[in-house]
Design a protein around this motif. Structure first.
Motif, PDB file in Angstrom:
ATOM      1  N   ASP A 272       0.825  -1.202   0.000  1.00  0.00           N
ATOM      2  CA  ASP A 272       0.000   0.000   0.000  1.00  0.00           C
ATOM      3  C   ASP A 272       0.864   1.260   0.000  1.00  0.00           C
ATOM      4  OD1 ASP A 272      -2.328  -1.408  -0.137  1.00  0.00           O
ATOM      5  OD2 ASP A 272      -2.771  -1.316   1.998  1.00  0.00           O
ATOM      6  N   PRO A 273       0.348   2.342  -0.588  1.00  0.00           N
ATOM      7  CA  PRO A 273       1.168   3.545  -0.812  1.00  0.00           C
ATOM      8  C   PRO A 273       1.467   4.342   0.449  1.00  0.00           C
ATOM      9  CG  PRO A 273      -1.102   3.947  -1.456  1.00  0.00           C
ATOM     10  CD  PRO A 273      -1.015   2.487  -1.121  1.00  0.00           C
ATOM     11  N   LEU A 274       2.575   5.081   0.385  1.00  0.00           N
ATOM     12  CA  LEU A 274       2.960   6.069   1.401  1.00  0.00           C
ATOM     13  C   LEU A 274       3.128   5.476   2.791  1.00  0.00           C
ATOM     14  CD1 LEU A 274       0.724   9.105   0.311  1.00  0.00           C
ATOM     15  CD2 LEU A 274       3.085   8.616  -0.315  1.00  0.00           C
TER      16      LEU A 274
ATOM     17  N   LYS B  35       4.913  15.985  -1.917  1.00  0.00           N
ATOM     18  CA  LYS B  35       5.679  17.111  -1.368  1.00  0.00           C
ATOM     19  C   LYS B  35       4.801  18.266  -0.894  1.00  0.00           C
ATOM     20  CE  LYS B  35       9.858  16.212  -4.137  1.00  0.00           C
ATOM     21  NZ  LYS B  35       9.370  15.012  -4.829  1.00  0.00           N
ATOM     22  N   LYS B  36       3.888  18.724  -1.740  1.00  0.00           N
ATOM     23  CA  LYS B  36       3.047  19.865  -1.374  1.00  0.00           C
ATOM     24  C   LYS B  36       2.089  19.511  -0.248  1.00  0.00           C
ATOM     25  CE  LYS B  36       3.238  22.278  -5.814  1.00  0.00           C
ATOM     26  NZ  LYS B  36       2.448  22.835  -6.943  1.00  0.00           N
ATOM     27  N   MET B  37       1.513  18.310  -0.323  1.00  0.00           N
ATOM     28  CA  MET B  37       0.612  17.889   0.744  1.00  0.00           C
ATOM     29  C   MET B  37       1.350  17.801   2.070  1.00  0.00           C
ATOM     30  SD  MET B  37      -1.668  14.405   1.133  1.00  0.00           S
ATOM     31  CE  MET B  37      -0.575  13.553   2.263  1.00  0.00           C
ATOM     32  N   ALA B  38       2.583  17.315   2.037  1.00  0.00           N
ATOM     33  CA  ALA B  38       3.369  17.175   3.259  1.00  0.00           C
ATOM     34  C   ALA B  38       3.632  18.533   3.907  1.00  0.00           C
ATOM     35  CB  ALA B  38       4.682  16.468   2.961  1.00  0.00           C
TER      36      ALA B  38
ATOM     37  N   ARG C  46       7.937   9.738   6.401  1.00  0.00           N
ATOM     38  CA  ARG C  46       9.107   9.629   5.524  1.00  0.00           C
ATOM     39  C   ARG C  46       8.699   9.398   4.071  1.00  0.00           C
ATOM     40  NH1 ARG C  46      12.500   7.029  10.088  1.00  0.00           N
ATOM     41  NH2 ARG C  46      14.346   8.381  10.122  1.00  0.00           N
ATOM     42  N   LYS C  47       7.644   8.617   3.857  1.00  0.00           N
ATOM     43  CA  LYS C  47       7.183   8.353   2.491  1.00  0.00           C
ATOM     44  C   LYS C  47       6.458   9.566   1.906  1.00  0.00           C
ATOM     45  CE  LYS C  47       8.174   3.839   2.193  1.00  0.00           C
ATOM     46  NZ  LYS C  47       9.030   3.249   1.131  1.00  0.00           N
ATOM     47  N   THR C  48       5.667  10.242   2.720  1.00  0.00           N
ATOM     48  CA  THR C  48       4.820  11.318   2.232  1.00  0.00           C
ATOM     49  C   THR C  48       5.615  12.578   1.909  1.00  0.00           C
ATOM     50  OG1 THR C  48       2.969  10.452   3.547  1.00  0.00           O
ATOM     51  CG2 THR C  48       2.770  12.711   2.743  1.00  0.00           C
ATOM     52  N   ARG C  49       6.617  12.900   2.713  1.00  0.00           N
ATOM     53  CA  ARG C  49       7.364  14.147   2.501  1.00  0.00           C
ATOM     54  C   ARG C  49       8.063  14.177   1.138  1.00  0.00           C
ATOM     55  NH1 ARG C  49      12.327  12.858   6.794  1.00  0.00           N
ATOM     56  NH2 ARG C  49      13.385  11.345   5.415  1.00  0.00           N
ATOM     57  N   SER C  50       8.374  12.989   0.592  1.00  0.00           N
ATOM     58  CA  SER C  50       8.994  12.934  -0.732  1.00  0.00           C
ATOM     59  C   SER C  50       7.997  12.517  -1.812  1.00  0.00           C
ATOM     60  CB  SER C  50      10.181  11.958  -0.731  1.00  0.00           C
ATOM     61  OG  SER C  50       9.789  10.669  -0.308  1.00  0.00           O
ATOM     62  N   GLY C  51       6.984  11.721  -1.441  1.00  0.00           N
ATOM     63  CA  GLY C  51       6.011  11.246  -2.420  1.00  0.00           C
ATOM     64  C   GLY C  51       4.885  12.225  -2.694  1.00  0.00           C
TER      65      GLY C  51
END
Length: 383
Positions: A196-198, A311-314, A304-309
């Motif tokens: 599953d993602p992120l 970016k704007k949402m993070a 860790r996954k979201t900040r790079s996957g």
């Protein structure tokens, strides 16, 4: 155009190079239907890897978090729909859904360009009733909250109370990636093995029918779970083929790899921790609902996954965390410092300052040259 023509068109768009959806004969007893039926046996009590089964009636949420969530361990949990008053228990039957949503179109696949393929509920139920495909189309719809008609599905269930915490909800429905799905598929439909993602975890509750799952722990090589060296050139890797042909070969080729294979029954909720490979095939005509989430147990991996996957949402998420959950914001910023990670908005600010500084430096340099006898004089610029 009748239901058969509409489903034929949907199948052609979904898998245009597959001419015969019944070529392996998994829907026919005289061919390989008996091979599929063998999957419906009880879980093997002697299997080395076992997924624990519990009931929400006998365990507290605190104990669940301690024993399963924080240890990233899958578990099957019984009785949530009954204990928490899901209307779906009585409402989610093919006949009732056909009457409630008749022509409302649900997603059942994508074409080669990533465009959504949809079919009407009435036509899909007819397809389920007459299906012999090896790996049938499968409603996997995340947009049911987009219109007033289908939004009624949300009235029929709520996330199990143990999974109510979801920090992704802070960024809003329009900003967060798809995260909840209404699932409806005929016997033999399913999903290929994936993570599953992120870094999110997921819960999956079956209301009708049974599902056969296989899970591999985080760190299991992709080539192993995908049966890269076991699949033959002429074979398919759809869910039915994966469970009947490929998993037995993976177990034989890699006896030390942990493989968790088990059946999920109506009323049961499966907790799939983040990072676990998993695939599923429907043993019966099946109706279910699933949702991905971020809570305190998986926050570090998800961050860790979201900040790079994303970016704007993070960036927005971090601002909201500082306001509403400063303890989690501190963890996120600590992880950033430890990993040497720069957020997208911080990088943009820095790049903007650098560009501005270079421009100012260039302008000052030009003035100095002109004062020293450059071809363009200050007087000329002032006039």
């Amino acid at each position: 155009m009748g239901w058969e023509s509409k489903l034929k068109d949907a199948k052609k768009r979904h898998r245009p190079r597959l001419r015969d959806w019944e070529k392996d004969g998994f829907g026919f007893n005289r061919k390989r239907g008996s091979d599929f039926d063998l999957l419906s046996g009880r879980d093997d009590p002697n299997a080395r890897c076992q997924v624990e089964r519990i009931s929400c009636r006998d365990m507290s949420q605190e104990r669940f978090m301690e024993k399963f969530a924080y240890t990233n361990t899958p578990v099957v949990i019984d009785h949530f729909p009954q204990e928490e008053g899901w209307k779906a228990v009585s409402r989610w039957t093919p006949e009732r859904l056909k009457e409630d949503f008749r022509e409302r179109r649900f997603k059942c696949g994508e074409d080669d360009d990533g465009h959504t393929i949809r079919v009407g509920m009435r036509n899909f139920v007819k397809y389920m009733e007459n299906n012999r495909d090896d790996s049938p189309l499968y409603i996997f719809d995340s947009s049911f909250d987009d219109d007033r008609e289908a939004k009624r599905i949300l009235d029929d269930y709520r996330p199990p109370s143990w999974f109510a915490e979801d920090f992704f909800a802070m960024v809003g429905e329009n900003r967060r990636p798809p995260y909840r799905w209404f699932l409806m598929g005929p016997k033999r439909s399913g999903t290929c093995v994936h993570i599953d993602p992120l870094g999110t975890s997921a819960w999956n509750t079956v209301v009708r029918g049974r599902k056969l799952w296989v899970l591999f722990p985080p760190g299991t090589p992709k080539s192993v779970v995908k049966a890269k060296y076991e699949i033959k050139s002429h074979e398919d890797d759809e869910a039915t083929n994966y469970f009947i042909d490929l998993i037995p070969r993976v177990k034989a080729a890699y006896p030390d790899v942990d493989v968790y294979q088990f059946i999920q029954y109506p009323g049961e909720t499966l907790f799939v921790p983040g990072g676990w490979w998993h695939a599923v095939v429907n043993l019966d005509d099946t109706i279910a609902v699933t949702q991905n989430f971020c809570n305190r147990a998986n926050f570090e991996n998800v961050w860790r996954k979201t900040r790079s996957g994303r970016k704007k949402m993070a960036c927005k998420w971090l601002r909201l965390l500082k306001e509403k959950h400063p303890d989690l914001a501190e963890i996120a910023e600590l992880l950033n410092r430890q990993d040497g990670f720069v957020m997208a908005d911080e990088r943009e600010k820095k790049e903007g300052k650098d560009k501005k500084g270079k421009k100012q430096s260039k302008d000052k340099g030009s003035d100095k040259d002109e004062d020293d006898g450059g071809s363009v004089k200050k007087k000329d610029r002032r006039e």
